[in-house]
Design an enzyme around this catalytic site. Structure first.
Site, PDB file in Angstrom:
ATOM      1  N   ASP A   1       3.561  -7.575  11.953  1.00  8.79           N
ATOM      2  CA  ASP A   1       4.711  -6.807  11.439  1.00  8.79           C
ATOM      3  C   ASP A   1       5.140  -5.797  12.500  1.00  8.79           C
ATOM      4  O   ASP A   1       5.166  -4.593  12.264  1.00  8.79           O
ATOM      5  CB  ASP A   1       4.330  -6.089  10.148  1.00  8.79           C
TER       6      ASP A   1
ATOM      7  N   ALA B   1       0.814  -1.206   0.000  1.00 11.64           N
ATOM      8  CA  ALA B   1       0.000   0.000   0.000  1.00 11.64           C
ATOM      9  C   ALA B   1       0.850   1.258   0.000  1.00 11.64           C
ATOM     10  O   ALA B   1       2.040   1.223   0.305  1.00 11.64           O
ATOM     11  CB  ALA B   1      -0.915   0.002   1.225  1.00 11.64           C
ATOM     12  N   VAL B   2       0.207   2.368  -0.366  1.00 12.21           N
ATOM     13  CA  VAL B   2       0.841   3.675  -0.326  1.00 12.21           C
ATOM     14  C   VAL B   2       0.108   4.501   0.720  1.00 12.21           C
ATOM     15  O   VAL B   2      -1.113   4.424   0.817  1.00 12.21           O
ATOM     16  CB  VAL B   2       0.728   4.391  -1.687  1.00 12.21           C
TER      17      VAL B   2
ATOM     18  N   LYS C   1      -4.732   5.419   3.368  1.00 16.95           N
ATOM     19  CA  LYS C   1      -3.936   4.243   2.984  1.00 16.95           C
ATOM     20  C   LYS C   1      -4.573   3.627   1.752  1.00 16.95           C
ATOM     21  O   LYS C   1      -5.741   3.236   1.780  1.00 16.95           O
ATOM     22  CB  LYS C   1      -3.896   3.252   4.151  1.00 16.95           C
TER      23      LYS C   1
END
Lengths: 267, 169
Positions: free
Chosen positions: A165, A28-29, A56
Protein backbone atom coordinates in the site's frame (compact mmCIF):
# COMPACT_ATOMS: atom_id res chain seq x y z
CA UNK A 1 -19.56 2.99 15.62
CA UNK A 2 -16.31 4.89 15.79
CA UNK A 3 -17.03 6.02 19.36
CA UNK A 4 -17.61 2.43 20.34
CA UNK A 5 -14.12 1.50 19.16
CA UNK A 6 -12.55 4.44 20.98
CA UNK A 7 -14.31 3.41 24.18
CA UNK A 8 -13.05 -0.15 23.85
CA UNK A 9 -9.48 1.08 23.41
CA UNK A 10 -9.77 3.55 26.30
CA UNK A 11 -11.04 0.80 28.56
CA UNK A 12 -8.27 -1.58 27.53
CA UNK A 13 -5.60 1.04 28.09
CA UNK A 14 -7.10 2.38 31.36
CA UNK A 15 -7.32 6.13 32.11
CA UNK A 16 -3.58 6.28 32.80
CA UNK A 17 -2.93 6.15 29.04
CA UNK A 18 -4.69 9.10 27.38
CA UNK A 19 -5.08 8.66 23.64
CA UNK A 20 -5.62 10.86 20.61
CA UNK A 21 -7.27 9.44 17.50
CA UNK A 22 -5.10 10.17 14.50
CA UNK A 23 -6.40 7.95 11.73
CA UNK A 24 -9.02 5.38 10.98
CA UNK A 25 -8.86 2.91 8.13
CA UNK A 26 -10.98 -0.05 7.14
CA UNK A 27 -8.79 -2.46 9.02
CA UNK A 28 -7.41 -0.56 12.00
CA UNK A 29 -7.62 2.59 14.09
CA UNK A 30 -4.48 4.52 14.94
CA UNK A 31 -3.94 6.53 18.14
CA UNK A 32 -1.07 8.46 19.60
CA UNK A 33 -0.13 8.76 23.25
CA UNK A 34 2.68 10.19 25.37
CA UNK A 35 2.72 7.16 27.67
CA UNK A 36 5.15 4.30 27.04
CA UNK A 37 3.58 0.89 27.77
CA UNK A 38 6.45 -0.33 29.95
CA UNK A 39 9.32 2.16 30.15
CA UNK A 40 8.14 5.13 32.24
CA UNK A 41 11.67 6.56 32.20
CA UNK A 42 11.54 6.85 28.40
CA UNK A 43 8.78 9.43 28.40
CA UNK A 44 10.78 12.38 29.65
CA UNK A 45 14.16 11.14 28.46
CA UNK A 46 14.77 13.54 25.57
CA UNK A 47 13.91 16.60 27.59
CA UNK A 48 11.87 19.29 25.85
CA UNK A 49 9.15 17.69 23.74
CA UNK A 50 7.32 14.66 25.12
CA UNK A 51 8.02 11.51 23.16
CA UNK A 52 4.97 10.13 21.40
CA UNK A 53 3.97 6.55 20.71
CA UNK A 54 1.62 5.01 18.20
CA UNK A 55 -1.06 2.49 19.10
CA UNK A 56 -2.54 0.59 16.17
CA UNK A 57 -5.71 -1.28 17.04
CA UNK A 58 -7.48 -3.81 14.87
CA UNK A 59 -11.06 -3.78 16.08
CA UNK A 60 -13.35 -6.81 15.87
CA UNK A 61 -15.44 -6.71 12.73
CA UNK A 62 -19.10 -7.41 13.32
CA UNK A 63 -19.64 -8.78 9.83
CA UNK A 64 -17.26 -11.66 10.57
CA UNK A 65 -17.95 -14.76 12.61
CA UNK A 66 -16.47 -14.10 16.10
CA UNK A 67 -14.12 -17.10 16.00
CA UNK A 68 -12.81 -16.30 12.54
CA UNK A 69 -12.60 -12.63 13.52
CA UNK A 70 -10.31 -13.45 16.44
CA UNK A 71 -8.08 -15.63 14.28
CA UNK A 72 -7.81 -12.98 11.59
CA UNK A 73 -7.02 -10.20 14.06
CA UNK A 74 -4.33 -12.32 15.69
CA UNK A 75 -2.88 -13.37 12.36
CA UNK A 76 -2.74 -9.86 10.92
CA UNK A 77 -1.42 -8.19 14.07
CA UNK A 78 1.27 -10.83 14.25
CA UNK A 79 2.24 -10.65 10.56
CA UNK A 80 2.65 -6.90 10.69
CA UNK A 81 4.72 -7.09 13.88
CA UNK A 82 6.89 -9.87 12.50
CA UNK A 83 7.46 -7.97 9.30
CA UNK A 84 8.60 -4.89 11.21
CA UNK A 85 11.05 -7.01 13.22
CA UNK A 86 12.48 -8.54 10.04
CA UNK A 87 12.72 -5.25 8.20
CA UNK A 88 14.63 -3.67 11.08
CA UNK A 89 17.40 -6.19 10.44
CA UNK A 90 17.93 -4.90 6.89
CA UNK A 91 20.78 -2.43 6.96
CA UNK A 92 19.87 1.17 6.03
CA UNK A 93 16.14 0.41 5.75
CA UNK A 94 14.06 2.71 7.95
CA UNK A 95 10.90 1.40 9.56
CA UNK A 96 9.20 2.33 12.84
CA UNK A 97 10.41 0.59 15.97
CA UNK A 98 8.14 -2.11 17.35
CA UNK A 99 7.58 -1.49 21.06
CA UNK A 100 4.95 -4.06 21.97
CA UNK A 101 2.29 -6.31 20.51
CA UNK A 102 -0.78 -7.85 22.04
CA UNK A 103 -1.99 -10.24 19.37
CA UNK A 104 -4.85 -11.47 21.55
CA UNK A 105 -6.52 -8.07 21.49
CA UNK A 106 -5.11 -6.73 18.23
CA UNK A 107 -2.78 -4.00 19.50
CA UNK A 108 0.59 -2.90 18.18
CA UNK A 109 2.69 -0.19 19.86
CA UNK A 110 5.17 1.66 17.66
CA UNK A 111 7.47 4.61 17.94
CA UNK A 112 5.96 7.84 16.63
CA UNK A 113 7.84 9.22 13.63
CA UNK A 114 7.76 12.62 11.97
CA UNK A 115 6.63 16.02 13.14
CA UNK A 116 4.49 18.97 12.11
CA UNK A 117 5.82 20.78 9.06
CA UNK A 118 6.39 24.54 9.33
CA UNK A 119 3.71 27.05 8.22
CA UNK A 120 0.79 24.77 8.97
CA UNK A 121 1.72 22.40 6.19
CA UNK A 122 0.57 19.49 8.29
CA UNK A 123 2.23 16.30 9.42
CA UNK A 124 5.51 15.39 7.75
CA UNK A 125 4.47 12.64 5.38
CA UNK A 126 5.67 12.73 1.78
CA UNK A 127 2.34 14.04 0.54
CA UNK A 128 2.34 17.15 2.74
CA UNK A 129 6.06 17.62 2.18
CA UNK A 130 5.54 17.83 -1.59
CA UNK A 131 2.64 20.23 -1.10
CA UNK A 132 4.88 22.41 1.03
CA UNK A 133 7.23 22.77 -1.90
CA UNK A 134 4.48 23.41 -4.47
CA UNK A 135 5.90 26.90 -5.11
CA UNK A 136 9.40 25.60 -5.54
CA UNK A 137 8.76 22.08 -6.83
CA UNK A 138 12.20 21.32 -8.21
CA UNK A 139 14.08 22.39 -5.11
CA UNK A 140 17.24 20.40 -4.40
CA UNK A 141 15.79 19.16 -1.11
CA UNK A 142 12.74 17.76 -2.91
CA UNK A 143 14.99 15.98 -5.39
CA UNK A 144 17.23 14.51 -2.68
CA UNK A 145 14.29 13.44 -0.56
CA UNK A 146 12.54 11.66 -3.43
CA UNK A 147 15.81 9.97 -4.39
CA UNK A 148 16.17 8.75 -0.80
CA UNK A 149 12.56 7.54 -0.80
CA UNK A 150 13.32 5.62 -3.99
CA UNK A 151 16.32 4.04 -2.26
CA UNK A 152 14.15 2.88 0.64
CA UNK A 153 11.76 1.15 -1.76
CA UNK A 154 14.72 -0.28 -3.65
CA UNK A 155 16.11 -1.74 -0.42
CA UNK A 156 12.74 -3.21 0.48
CA UNK A 157 12.29 -4.84 -2.93
CA UNK A 158 15.90 -5.96 -3.28
CA UNK A 159 15.46 -7.88 -0.03
CA UNK A 160 12.28 -9.46 -1.39
CA UNK A 161 9.70 -7.62 0.68
CA UNK A 162 6.73 -5.69 -0.65
CA UNK A 163 4.77 -2.92 1.00
CA UNK A 164 1.35 -3.52 -0.53
CA UNK A 165 0.00 0.00 0.00
CA UNK A 166 2.74 2.35 -1.04
CA UNK A 167 1.17 5.80 -1.00
CA UNK A 168 2.60 9.23 -0.25
CA UNK A 169 0.82 9.14 3.13
CA UNK A 170 2.61 5.92 4.06
CA UNK A 171 6.02 7.47 3.60
CA UNK A 172 6.95 9.58 6.60
CA UNK A 173 9.83 12.02 6.80
CA UNK A 174 11.69 12.46 10.07
CA UNK A 175 14.59 14.79 10.72
CA UNK A 176 17.91 13.00 11.08
CA UNK A 177 20.24 13.42 14.06
CA UNK A 178 21.67 16.72 12.79
CA UNK A 179 18.12 18.10 12.58
CA UNK A 180 18.52 19.31 8.99
CA UNK A 181 18.01 16.52 6.46
CA UNK A 182 14.81 14.56 6.08
CA UNK A 183 15.07 10.81 6.41
CA UNK A 184 12.25 8.78 4.83
CA UNK A 185 10.59 5.94 6.73
CA UNK A 186 8.14 3.49 5.24
CA UNK A 187 5.16 2.96 7.54
CA UNK A 188 2.00 0.83 7.69
CA UNK A 189 3.01 -2.68 6.72
CA UNK A 190 -0.52 -3.96 7.24
CA UNK A 191 -0.58 -5.19 3.65
CA UNK A 192 3.12 -5.94 3.47
CA UNK A 193 4.61 -9.35 2.83
CA UNK A 194 7.71 -11.23 1.90
CA UNK A 195 7.57 -11.66 -1.84
CA UNK A 196 10.02 -12.29 -4.61
CA UNK A 197 7.39 -11.82 -7.30
CA UNK A 198 8.11 -9.10 -9.83
CA UNK A 199 4.37 -8.55 -10.10
CA UNK A 200 4.10 -7.41 -6.45
CA UNK A 201 7.08 -5.11 -6.85
CA UNK A 202 5.74 -3.69 -10.09
CA UNK A 203 2.39 -3.03 -8.40
CA UNK A 204 4.11 -1.28 -5.46
CA UNK A 205 5.88 1.08 -7.87
CA UNK A 206 2.71 1.61 -9.87
CA UNK A 207 0.60 2.44 -6.81
CA UNK A 208 3.13 5.05 -5.71
CA UNK A 209 3.36 6.50 -9.21
CA UNK A 210 -0.44 6.83 -9.30
CA UNK A 211 -0.40 8.53 -5.91
CA UNK A 212 2.18 11.06 -7.10
CA UNK A 213 0.31 11.70 -10.34
CA UNK A 214 -3.01 12.25 -8.62
CA UNK A 215 -1.80 14.67 -5.92
CA UNK A 216 1.11 16.44 -7.59
CA UNK A 217 0.24 16.07 -11.26
CA UNK A 218 2.11 19.07 -12.68
CA UNK A 219 5.45 17.87 -11.37
CA UNK A 220 4.84 14.14 -11.34
CA UNK A 221 7.09 13.43 -14.32
CA UNK A 222 10.24 14.63 -12.57
CA UNK A 223 9.12 13.33 -9.17
CA UNK A 224 8.59 9.81 -10.44
CA UNK A 225 11.89 9.92 -12.31
CA UNK A 226 13.76 10.87 -9.11
CA UNK A 227 12.03 8.07 -7.24
CA UNK A 228 13.00 5.54 -9.90
CA UNK A 229 16.56 6.91 -9.96
CA UNK A 230 16.86 6.26 -6.23
CA UNK A 231 15.20 2.86 -6.56
CA UNK A 232 17.55 1.88 -9.40
CA UNK A 233 20.66 3.01 -7.54
CA UNK A 234 20.14 0.25 -4.96
CA UNK A 235 19.85 -2.45 -7.63
CA UNK A 236 22.74 -1.07 -9.68
CA UNK A 237 24.99 -1.25 -6.64
CA UNK A 238 24.49 -5.04 -6.75
CA UNK A 239 26.42 -5.63 -9.98
CA UNK A 240 25.20 -7.83 -12.80
CA UNK A 241 22.49 -9.64 -10.82
CA UNK A 242 21.17 -6.30 -9.64
CA UNK A 243 21.04 -4.86 -13.14
CA UNK A 244 19.23 -7.92 -14.43
CA UNK A 245 16.67 -7.90 -11.62
CA UNK A 246 16.17 -4.16 -12.01
CA UNK A 247 15.37 -4.66 -15.66
CA UNK A 248 12.78 -7.31 -14.77
CA UNK A 249 11.09 -5.10 -12.16
CA UNK A 250 11.02 -2.02 -14.36
CA UNK A 251 9.69 -4.00 -17.29
CA UNK A 252 6.87 -5.38 -15.15
CA UNK A 253 6.25 -1.90 -13.77
CA UNK A 254 5.71 -0.72 -17.35
CA UNK A 255 3.38 -3.66 -17.99
CA UNK A 256 1.34 -2.90 -14.88
CA UNK A 257 1.09 0.73 -15.95
CA UNK A 258 -0.34 -0.39 -19.28
CA UNK A 259 -3.02 -2.64 -17.83
CA UNK A 260 -3.63 -1.29 -14.32
CA UNK A 261 -3.03 -2.84 -10.93
CA UNK A 262 -5.40 -5.73 -11.31
CA UNK A 263 -4.68 -8.31 -13.93
CA UNK A 264 -7.66 -8.63 -16.22
CA UNK A 265 -9.66 -11.69 -15.47
CA UNK A 266 -12.40 -12.44 -17.94
CA UNK A 267 -14.95 -15.17 -17.53
CA UNK B 1 6.47 0.57 40.09
CA UNK B 2 3.36 -0.15 38.04
CA UNK B 3 2.75 -0.56 34.33
CA UNK B 4 0.16 1.99 33.21
CA UNK B 5 -2.07 -0.73 31.77
CA UNK B 6 -1.94 -2.87 34.92
CA UNK B 7 -2.31 -0.49 37.87
CA UNK B 8 -3.21 -3.27 40.33
CA UNK B 9 0.11 -5.02 39.91
CA UNK B 10 3.20 -3.90 41.73
CA UNK B 11 6.62 -4.54 40.23
CA UNK B 12 9.86 -4.29 42.18
CA UNK B 13 13.18 -4.53 40.40
CA UNK B 14 16.49 -4.56 42.21
CA UNK B 15 19.84 -4.67 40.47
CA UNK B 16 22.69 -6.16 42.51
CA UNK B 17 26.42 -5.96 41.86
CA UNK B 18 29.20 -8.14 43.32
CA UNK B 19 26.85 -10.70 44.83
CA UNK B 20 28.63 -13.05 47.24
CA UNK B 21 25.91 -15.60 48.07
CA UNK B 22 24.77 -16.73 44.60
CA UNK B 23 25.11 -20.41 45.59
CA UNK B 24 22.78 -19.99 48.56
CA UNK B 25 20.19 -18.22 46.42
CA UNK B 26 20.49 -20.74 43.60
CA UNK B 27 19.70 -23.62 45.93
CA UNK B 28 16.49 -21.91 47.06
CA UNK B 29 15.39 -20.33 43.76
CA UNK B 30 12.30 -22.53 43.44
CA UNK B 31 10.85 -21.59 46.84
CA UNK B 32 11.69 -17.87 46.78
CA UNK B 33 8.90 -15.57 45.56
CA UNK B 34 11.15 -13.64 43.18
CA UNK B 35 12.60 -13.88 39.72
CA UNK B 36 16.40 -13.93 39.67
CA UNK B 37 18.10 -13.05 36.42
CA UNK B 38 21.78 -13.11 35.53
CA UNK B 39 22.64 -9.54 34.57
CA UNK B 40 25.15 -10.58 31.91
CA UNK B 41 22.30 -11.67 29.62
CA UNK B 42 20.59 -8.28 29.85
CA UNK B 43 21.55 -5.22 27.79
CA UNK B 44 18.93 -2.60 28.66
CA UNK B 45 16.05 -1.48 30.85
CA UNK B 46 13.66 -2.01 27.98
CA UNK B 47 14.73 -5.66 27.63
CA UNK B 48 13.65 -6.40 31.21
CA UNK B 49 10.56 -4.21 31.02
CA UNK B 50 9.31 -5.55 27.70
CA UNK B 51 9.58 -9.10 29.08
CA UNK B 52 7.53 -8.10 32.13
CA UNK B 53 4.98 -6.43 29.86
CA UNK B 54 4.77 -9.62 27.80
CA UNK B 55 4.20 -11.62 30.99
CA UNK B 56 1.34 -9.31 31.98
CA UNK B 57 -0.27 -9.61 28.55
CA UNK B 58 0.00 -13.41 28.61
CA UNK B 59 -1.29 -13.58 32.20
CA UNK B 60 -4.28 -11.36 31.51
CA UNK B 61 -5.29 -12.28 28.00
CA UNK B 62 -3.88 -15.72 27.33
CA UNK B 63 -2.27 -18.19 29.74
CA UNK B 64 0.98 -18.78 31.56
CA UNK B 65 3.30 -21.53 30.37
CA UNK B 66 5.12 -21.82 33.68
CA UNK B 67 3.96 -22.07 37.29
CA UNK B 68 4.40 -18.47 38.44
CA UNK B 69 4.65 -14.95 37.10
CA UNK B 70 8.26 -14.93 38.26
CA UNK B 71 9.33 -17.95 36.27
CA UNK B 72 7.31 -16.59 33.37
CA UNK B 73 9.64 -13.57 33.22
CA UNK B 74 12.57 -15.85 32.41
CA UNK B 75 10.56 -17.54 29.69
CA UNK B 76 9.46 -14.15 28.35
CA UNK B 77 13.07 -13.05 28.06
CA UNK B 78 13.93 -16.06 25.97
CA UNK B 79 13.76 -16.10 22.17
CA UNK B 80 12.63 -19.75 22.26
CA UNK B 81 9.72 -21.42 24.04
CA UNK B 82 11.87 -24.04 25.76
CA UNK B 83 11.50 -23.37 29.48
CA UNK B 84 14.61 -25.30 30.55
CA UNK B 85 16.68 -23.42 28.02
CA UNK B 86 15.28 -20.10 29.22
CA UNK B 87 16.29 -20.90 32.81
CA UNK B 88 19.75 -21.97 31.73
CA UNK B 89 20.33 -18.77 29.79
CA UNK B 90 18.73 -16.16 32.02
CA UNK B 91 18.77 -17.84 35.42
CA UNK B 92 21.58 -17.67 37.96
CA UNK B 93 24.75 -19.59 37.16
CA UNK B 94 27.62 -20.73 39.34
CA UNK B 95 29.70 -17.76 38.28
CA UNK B 96 26.97 -15.12 38.37
CA UNK B 97 28.29 -11.90 39.91
CA UNK B 98 25.51 -9.42 39.12
CA UNK B 99 21.81 -10.10 39.13
CA UNK B 100 18.29 -8.76 38.92
CA UNK B 101 15.82 -9.62 41.65
CA UNK B 102 12.25 -9.02 40.51
CA UNK B 103 8.99 -9.30 42.37
CA UNK B 104 5.53 -9.07 40.87
CA UNK B 105 2.65 -8.86 43.36
CA UNK B 106 -0.93 -7.73 43.56
CA UNK B 107 -0.16 -5.97 46.88
CA UNK B 108 -0.06 -2.23 47.08
CA UNK B 109 3.02 -2.15 49.29
CA UNK B 110 6.27 -3.79 48.40
CA UNK B 111 7.70 -6.38 50.75
CA UNK B 112 10.94 -7.28 49.08
CA UNK B 113 13.44 -8.92 51.41
CA UNK B 114 16.51 -6.81 50.81
CA UNK B 115 18.66 -8.93 53.12
CA UNK B 116 18.35 -12.01 50.93
CA UNK B 117 20.95 -11.09 48.33
CA UNK B 118 24.36 -10.13 49.67
CA UNK B 119 25.66 -7.52 47.27
CA UNK B 120 25.55 -3.84 46.34
CA UNK B 121 22.26 -2.43 45.09
CA UNK B 122 22.80 -0.14 42.12
CA UNK B 123 20.41 2.02 40.14
CA UNK B 124 18.22 0.25 37.58
CA UNK B 125 19.24 2.21 34.50
CA UNK B 126 20.86 1.55 31.11
CA UNK B 127 24.29 2.85 32.13
CA UNK B 128 24.59 0.36 34.99
CA UNK B 129 23.14 -2.52 32.99
CA UNK B 130 25.46 -1.98 30.02
CA UNK B 131 28.45 -2.29 32.32
CA UNK B 132 27.41 -5.82 33.25
CA UNK B 133 26.18 -7.17 29.93
CA UNK B 134 28.05 -9.71 27.92
CA UNK B 135 27.22 -8.54 24.39
CA UNK B 136 28.57 -11.63 22.64
CA UNK B 137 26.47 -13.95 24.83
CA UNK B 138 23.37 -11.84 24.25
CA UNK B 139 23.91 -11.92 20.49
CA UNK B 140 24.34 -15.68 20.68
CA UNK B 141 21.21 -16.18 22.80
CA UNK B 142 19.05 -14.12 20.47
CA UNK B 143 20.76 -15.55 17.37
CA UNK B 144 21.54 -12.08 16.14
CA UNK B 145 24.00 -12.59 13.30
CA UNK B 146 27.53 -11.61 14.31
CA UNK B 147 28.16 -9.81 11.05
CA UNK B 148 25.07 -7.72 11.55
CA UNK B 149 25.07 -3.98 11.48
CA UNK B 150 23.83 -3.55 15.04
CA UNK B 151 26.27 -0.77 15.76
CA UNK B 152 25.30 0.19 19.26
CA UNK B 153 23.46 -0.98 22.32
CA UNK B 154 20.26 0.81 21.28
CA UNK B 155 20.05 -1.24 18.10
CA UNK B 156 20.95 -4.49 19.84
CA UNK B 157 18.28 -3.79 22.43
CA UNK B 158 15.71 -3.11 19.71
CA UNK B 159 16.37 -6.49 18.07
CA UNK B 160 16.11 -8.15 21.49
CA UNK B 161 12.79 -6.44 22.26
CA UNK B 162 11.44 -7.61 18.88
CA UNK B 163 12.37 -11.19 19.76
CA UNK B 164 10.75 -10.92 23.20
CA UNK B 165 7.51 -9.49 21.85
CA UNK B 166 7.19 -12.12 19.12
CA UNK B 167 8.40 -15.31 20.79
CA UNK B 168 6.24 -18.37 20.23
CA UNK B 169 3.39 -16.49 18.57
Amino acid sequence: MSQEIIDTVAQYLTPSIPIKLISQGAEAVVFSTAVHPYCPMRETASGNEPTQYIIKYRSPKKYRHPIIDKQLTKHRTLSESRLLAKLFLIEHLNVPKLIATDVYNGYIWLEFLGEDLPNNCGYSNLKNFLWMYANDPYNEQVKNTLFEVGKQIGLLHWNDYCHGDLTTSNIVLAKDDNGIDWVPYLIDFGLGSQSNMVEDKGVDLYVLERAIISTHSSFSGKYNQWLIDGFSSIYKAQGKTGAKKLEEVLKRFADVRMRGRKRTMVG
Amino acid sequence: MQLPQFPGTNIEILLYENVSNVDAIRSRVVELPYAFIDASAICSVEQIMSAIYRVMIEANYNRLRTKTLHSEILLALSPTSNIGEAFKRFGLKENTKNLFMIQITQDKTSNVDKTLVKGDIIEFKDESIERMSDIETIKKIYKIDQSLHLKNNTQLSRAVVDAIQLRGL
